[in-house]
Design an enzyme around this catalytic site. Sequence first.
Site, PDB file in Angstrom:
ATOM      1  N   SER A  98      -3.973  -9.390 -13.868  1.00  0.00           N
ATOM      2  CA  SER A  98      -4.920  -9.344 -13.178  1.00  0.00           C
ATOM      3  C   SER A  98      -5.548 -10.838 -12.700  1.00  0.00           C
ATOM      4  O   SER A  98      -4.885 -11.735 -12.259  1.00  0.00           O
ATOM      5  CB  SER A  98      -6.134  -8.607 -13.558  1.00  0.00           C
ATOM      6  OG  SER A  98      -7.306  -8.494 -12.794  1.00  0.00           O
ATOM      7  N   ASP A 244      -9.076  -9.409  -6.583  1.00  0.00           N
ATOM      8  CA  ASP A 244      -8.426 -10.132  -7.874  1.00  0.00           C
ATOM      9  C   ASP A 244      -6.896  -9.657  -7.793  1.00  0.00           C
ATOM     10  O   ASP A 244      -6.439  -8.983  -6.904  1.00  0.00           O
ATOM     11  CB  ASP A 244      -9.282  -9.580  -8.952  1.00  0.00           C
ATOM     12  CG  ASP A 244      -8.947  -8.156  -9.376  1.00  0.00           C
ATOM     13  OD1 ASP A 244      -8.197  -7.128  -8.513  1.00  0.00           O
ATOM     14  OD2 ASP A 244      -9.638  -7.581 -10.356  1.00  0.00           O
ATOM     15  N   ASP A 246      -4.651  -7.668  -9.188  1.00  0.00           N
ATOM     16  CA  ASP A 246      -4.128  -6.478  -8.981  1.00  0.00           C
ATOM     17  C   ASP A 246      -4.899  -5.736  -8.297  1.00  0.00           C
ATOM     18  O   ASP A 246      -4.673  -4.336  -8.140  1.00  0.00           O
ATOM     19  CB  ASP A 246      -3.667  -5.781 -10.415  1.00  0.00           C
ATOM     20  CG  ASP A 246      -4.903  -5.681 -11.290  1.00  0.00           C
ATOM     21  OD1 ASP A 246      -6.138  -6.191 -10.979  1.00  0.00           O
ATOM     22  OD2 ASP A 246      -5.020  -4.648 -12.012  1.00  0.00           O
ATOM     23  N   ASP A 248      -7.465  -3.953  -8.282  1.00  0.00           N
ATOM     24  CA  ASP A 248      -8.521  -2.766  -8.565  1.00  0.00           C
ATOM     25  C   ASP A 248      -9.938  -2.862  -8.424  1.00  0.00           C
ATOM     26  O   ASP A 248     -10.642  -2.279  -8.703  1.00  0.00           O
ATOM     27  CB  ASP A 248      -8.061  -2.443 -10.099  1.00  0.00           C
ATOM     28  CG  ASP A 248      -8.383  -3.380 -11.057  1.00  0.00           C
ATOM     29  OD1 ASP A 248      -8.629  -4.590 -10.638  1.00  0.00           O
ATOM     30  OD2 ASP A 248      -8.215  -3.127 -12.162  1.00  0.00           O
TER      31      ASP A 248
END
Length: 454
Positions: A98, A244, A246, A248
């Site tokens: 991340s 960010d 990834d 999420d």
Amino acid sequence: MEKLTCFKAYDIRGKLGEELNDDIAYRIGRAYAEYLKPKTVVLGSDVRLTSESLKLSLAKGLQDAGTDVIDIGMTGTEEVYFATSHLKADGGIEVTASHNPINYNGMKLIREGSRPISGDTGLRIIQQLAEENRFPLSSAVAGRYTHQNVLADYIEHVLSYVNTENFKPLKLVINSGNGAAGHVVDAIEAQFKAKSVPVELIKVHHEPDGHFPNGIPNPLLPECRSDTANAVRENGADMGIAFDGDFDRCFLFDEHGEFIEGYYIVGLLAEAFLQKQPGAKIIHDPRLSWNTVDIVTRAGGVPVMSKTGHAFIKERMRTEEAIYGGEMSAHHYFRDFAYCDSGMIPWLLVAELLCVKGQTLGQLVKHRIAAYPSSGEINIKLNDMDSAINKVKQYYLDLAGEVDYTDGITFEFVDWRFNLRLSNTESVVRLNVESRADVMLMQQKTAEILELLS
């Protein structure tokens, strides 16, 4: 027995080399399979230079235990969440670090139904098995390894949260931070064009690049926001969106390029869901809550407080059958997304809101920010965090505030409140302060608590 320090409270994260490498990834794959006995596991990976190799080592560990692996390619975490439920797999793992520094990598683990695997739901057992490294002989029949593309189905699901006929001409800046979001943004854009949706996307740092030439994508840090803010202003855009690594989490900027704290977006989305389903339950975290509780109550919904952290929020959402949950850290959870968090669904919902309400994002949140001004999260590194928190607790107990221990300590007074808690992921204490329509009081009390902590 080797201690594996890459296992954290909610997931796996560690420095590349000693803390996390291909051998450890293989052992995690074996341990995951030993614990869950899954028939099929979905794997995905972000853009980091080591993610593909770690994913293949994970796959080998799973396959040696007789587990079939479905590799969905370079993805964000939520694509693994989606694929695990959509394909009715027995679990899923996303290889991602991340927003951690470039010399880190990690993994996020889920089981059937995209339920999280965290410290108290199996992660410690997987850690112990990986540390012991005493696995049965490899399965006589190795698990199969296949590639599968679920992007089209995922995009169809994500777009189901909005009615594209509601969209009016919009210009949106989207900063993928050279992370994993770009291919999803392109696919959404293609659907917009196919349906003649009048939304123009201006893409910043769009191409995936594990070298992160523009810095690690973490818009929670003020120093990581300027590229998005500048692009909004330079292009006269209606909104800015930044992800960010990834994706999420998504972070929003108004029409002036001003960053909007995730806290106020929770209130916006809660109201939007309650207009579609009156009386529904909305989950929120205790760090900042007055604005959310006020909006949800006024809209005829039921606000429910949960301990901070995705595992706690998801569990509470399932228990309450809540339609939506939001954290001020820009995690947004959706019942129909297997109770998981998504970074793509929120910006689509907010974009639709701008069109339906005929207001700018700045206008939509301005009166809420004025009604409940907040400090934003302040992170403090201390040598003795427990005694510092206790000092604050004793000081305010004497002032007869209402205290709650759901997550750290929360004190509520007539005109202001604060939450102080140990981080679940870092060696810091986190402070959040808010007031009722009194910026100066909020600032004074923030300074007062920081003085007590110093």
